[in-house]
Design a protein around this motif. Sequence first.
Motif, short mmCIF file in Angstrom:
data_model
loop_
_atom_site.label_atom_id
_atom_site.label_comp_id
_atom_site.label_asym_id
_atom_site.label_seq_id
_atom_site.Cartn_x
_atom_site.Cartn_y
_atom_site.Cartn_z
N LEU A 19 53.68 40.85 -32.64
CA LEU A 19 52.52 41.82 -32.65
C LEU A 19 52.06 42.01 -34.23
O LEU A 19 50.97 42.05 -34.13
CB LEU A 19 52.96 43.17 -32.11
N ASP A 35 57.20 42.25 -29.46
CA ASP A 35 57.51 43.06 -28.24
C ASP A 35 58.38 41.82 -27.19
O ASP A 35 58.03 40.66 -26.97
CB ASP A 35 56.00 42.75 -27.46
N MET A 60 57.05 49.25 -23.46
CA MET A 60 56.95 47.95 -24.40
C MET A 60 58.22 48.25 -25.15
O MET A 60 58.39 49.32 -25.72
CB MET A 60 55.59 47.92 -25.32
N LYS A 61 59.01 47.35 -25.31
CA LYS A 61 60.22 47.14 -26.18
C LYS A 61 59.80 46.51 -27.43
O LYS A 61 59.95 45.40 -27.51
CB LYS A 61 61.07 46.43 -25.51
N LYS A 62 59.46 47.42 -28.47
CA LYS A 62 59.17 46.87 -29.76
C LYS A 62 60.33 46.82 -30.43
O LYS A 62 61.27 47.46 -30.42
CB LYS A 62 58.31 48.02 -30.51
N THR A 63 60.38 45.63 -31.05
CA THR A 63 61.65 45.03 -32.08
C THR A 63 61.11 44.99 -33.22
O THR A 63 60.19 44.25 -33.55
CB THR A 63 62.31 44.04 -31.38
N ASN A 94 56.84 38.34 -28.05
CA ASN A 94 55.52 38.17 -28.74
C ASN A 94 55.43 38.96 -30.10
O ASN A 94 56.13 39.97 -30.20
CB ASN A 94 54.52 38.80 -27.63
N THR A 105 59.23 42.77 -24.35
CA THR A 105 59.27 43.03 -22.98
C THR A 105 59.43 42.04 -21.88
O THR A 105 60.27 42.01 -20.65
CB THR A 105 58.07 44.07 -22.76
N HIS A 133 65.91 47.71 -32.37
CA HIS A 133 64.88 48.29 -31.77
C HIS A 133 64.02 49.30 -32.65
O HIS A 133 64.55 49.77 -33.62
CB HIS A 133 65.59 49.12 -30.64
N GLU A 134 62.79 49.54 -32.21
CA GLU A 134 62.03 50.18 -32.90
C GLU A 134 62.44 51.76 -33.34
O GLU A 134 62.43 52.10 -34.30
CB GLU A 134 60.63 50.47 -32.33
#
Length: 90
Positions: free
Chosen positions: A32, A50, A1-4, A30, A52, A80-81
């Motif tokens: 979160l 997310d 998952m690419k958390k932002t 999305n 992704t 990016h997280e």
Amino acid sequence: MKKTIITVVGKDTVGIIAKVCTYLAENNVNILDISQTIVQGFFNMMMVADATQSPKDGVQIAEELETLGKEIGVVIRCQHEDIFNMMHRI
């Protein structure tokens, strides 16, 4: 998952959340988690999202959100997280 991590800061006006969330939905990003406050007329929102499923990469999303922020009179930052965590380590 690419958390932002997305932050939005500026003078409160009608439609800030709607415009940011519409952009994210249109680009398959999305949300979160979301937190927003208004302090003495100043708007502050932080989202964990997310990306992704987005057809766009993080750089393009960040640039487009920055442009959107200018259009609606707020500052939008997108990171990016991992970068966000490294910048906020003690």
